[in-house]
Design a protein around this motif. Sequence first.
Motif, PDB file in Angstrom:
ATOM      1  N   THR A  99       0.696  -1.212   0.013  1.00 21.79           N
ATOM      2  CA  THR A  99      -0.034  -0.229  -0.057  1.00 21.79           C
ATOM      3  C   THR A  99       0.794   1.074  -0.040  1.00 21.79           C
ATOM      4  OG1 THR A  99      -1.878  -1.216   1.041  1.00 21.79           O
ATOM      5  CG2 THR A  99      -1.707   1.412   1.329  1.00 21.79           C
ATOM      6  N   ARG A 100       1.942   1.375   0.964  1.00 25.79           N
ATOM      7  CA  ARG A 100       2.829   2.418   1.056  1.00 25.79           C
ATOM      8  C   ARG A 100       3.536   2.642  -0.429  1.00 25.79           C
ATOM      9  NH1 ARG A 100       5.890   3.182   6.635  1.00 25.79           N
ATOM     10  NH2 ARG A 100       6.740   4.998   5.237  1.00 25.79           N
ATOM     11  N   ILE A 101       3.971   1.385  -0.978  1.00 28.15           N
ATOM     12  CA  ILE A 101       4.786   1.660  -2.312  1.00 28.15           C
ATOM     13  C   ILE A 101       3.634   2.195  -3.256  1.00 28.15           C
ATOM     14  CG2 ILE A 101       5.810   0.408  -3.949  1.00 28.15           C
ATOM     15  CD1 ILE A 101       6.905  -1.662  -1.868  1.00 28.15           C
ATOM     16  N   MET A 102       2.525   1.787  -3.279  1.00 31.22           N
ATOM     17  CA  MET A 102       1.596   2.438  -4.296  1.00 31.22           C
ATOM     18  C   MET A 102       1.151   3.554  -4.118  1.00 31.22           C
ATOM     19  SD  MET A 102       1.287   0.009  -6.467  1.00 31.22           S
ATOM     20  CE  MET A 102      -0.100   0.548  -7.465  1.00 31.22           C
ATOM     21  N   GLU A 103       0.959   4.036  -3.117  1.00 29.94           N
ATOM     22  CA  GLU A 103       0.320   5.467  -2.481  1.00 29.94           C
ATOM     23  C   GLU A 103       1.214   6.396  -2.368  1.00 29.94           C
ATOM     24  OE1 GLU A 103      -2.342   4.924   0.624  1.00 29.94           O
ATOM     25  OE2 GLU A 103      -3.731   3.728  -0.228  1.00 29.94           O
ATOM     26  N   THR A 104       2.568   6.245  -2.226  1.00 31.91           N
ATOM     27  CA  THR A 104       3.793   7.071  -2.190  1.00 31.91           C
ATOM     28  C   THR A 104       4.257   7.615  -3.524  1.00 31.91           C
ATOM     29  OG1 THR A 104       4.322   6.265  -0.071  1.00 31.91           O
ATOM     30  CG2 THR A 104       5.806   7.653  -1.113  1.00 31.91           C
ATOM     31  N   GLN A 105       4.373   8.746  -3.509  1.00 29.77           N
ATOM     32  CA  GLN A 105       4.780   9.501  -4.861  1.00 29.77           C
ATOM     33  C   GLN A 105       6.485   9.937  -4.786  1.00 29.77           C
ATOM     34  OE1 GLN A 105       3.697   9.560  -7.754  1.00 29.77           O
ATOM     35  NE2 GLN A 105       5.810  10.145  -8.612  1.00 29.77           N
ATOM     36  N   PRO A 106       7.494   9.098  -4.861  1.00 30.61           N
ATOM     37  CA  PRO A 106       8.745   9.686  -4.207  1.00 30.61           C
ATOM     38  C   PRO A 106       8.974  11.000  -5.135  1.00 30.61           C
ATOM     39  CG  PRO A 106       8.948   7.751  -5.681  1.00 30.61           C
ATOM     40  CD  PRO A 106       7.545   7.826  -5.389  1.00 30.61           C
ATOM     41  N   GLY A 107       9.881  11.550  -4.476  1.00 29.48           N
ATOM     42  CA  GLY A 107      10.481  13.045  -5.037  1.00 29.48           C
ATOM     43  C   GLY A 107      11.244  13.853  -4.154  1.00 29.48           C
TER      44      GLY A 107
END
Length: 336
Positions: A99-107
């Motif tokens: 869930t965290r991987i899918m919902e996080t937008q790295p930047g």
Amino acid sequence: MSGIVLEADPESLRDPESFRAGVMERCEPRILREAARDWPLLAGSDVRQLIDRLRRYDAGRSAEVFVGRPEIAARYHYDESLAGFNFERIEMPLGEALTRIMETQPGPDSASLYTGSLSAETYLPGIEQLTRLPFVPVSVRPRFWIGHASSIACHYDVFDNVACVAAGRRRFTLFPPDAIGDLYVGPIDRTMAGQPVALAVGSDRDDPVYPRFERARGRALVAELGPGDALYVPKLWWHQVEATERINLLVNFWWDGFASGPDQPYAAMLLAMIAIAERPPAERAAWRAWFDHYVFRPDGHPLAFLPPEQHGVLGNLAEGNYGRIRTTLMRMLRSN
């Protein structure tokens, strides 16, 4: 200047025996283009559908997740002192990690996440039915590597590896085993994920800290892979792995296609280190000649001049000699 990894002959992908003879015995990396394109796991093109498919097999176990601060730009590595690492390790349930991987937008203002080496039997039991490859032995179970765009430090494996891209894209940069002296390999007992890493890979050209790396730089081979593509990485080949899309999923298979028994070559190397490495140079040279003669055999079998029935324990390992030699070795180790 880097070269390009060649593609395997499709005929060598029919079954494990063809793959072993046509690909593995060469001990060279090969691209297996579209080898996984028909996986049920990849049905549909939406990465969310793929992740939802993983969730159906989630056993509810916790996994180790690498969390990288924005400033490392998802390049997971040592810190500047080489005494620690530039990322955190956090335990969390696999479902939460997905869930965290899918919902996080790295930047620039958010962390990157990555979790890997998730064995199917432990974390996703039953999912191996969706990831069959005709040339991988049925007994070999897949592992899963999921995360944001990332760069994993150049390392090697002690098993043969078939790595399949299920989502995103992967770029592999590979160096042959005999480049080890020019790669500036870090500690073997303080590692990020089990294997030591080549510290020079990724350094600037003519970096004074790694002068010998210039001899290896031009020997690099590069493989660019998209969904459904796979790469065969022979054991001991160094490889840096870059995931280049926002969400990436790799599925890999590790096995030793040439083992005569349970003992691993790496264990033999460690034993040789404590028995030989600090002896005088002249004695090390003498032992090198013995290793060449009996183990590496550049001139063929050491008893080739005698008929096979007179080879004793130097005969075929499959004819009981593996067990005889192992018993002798274990007796010697126990007596010390």
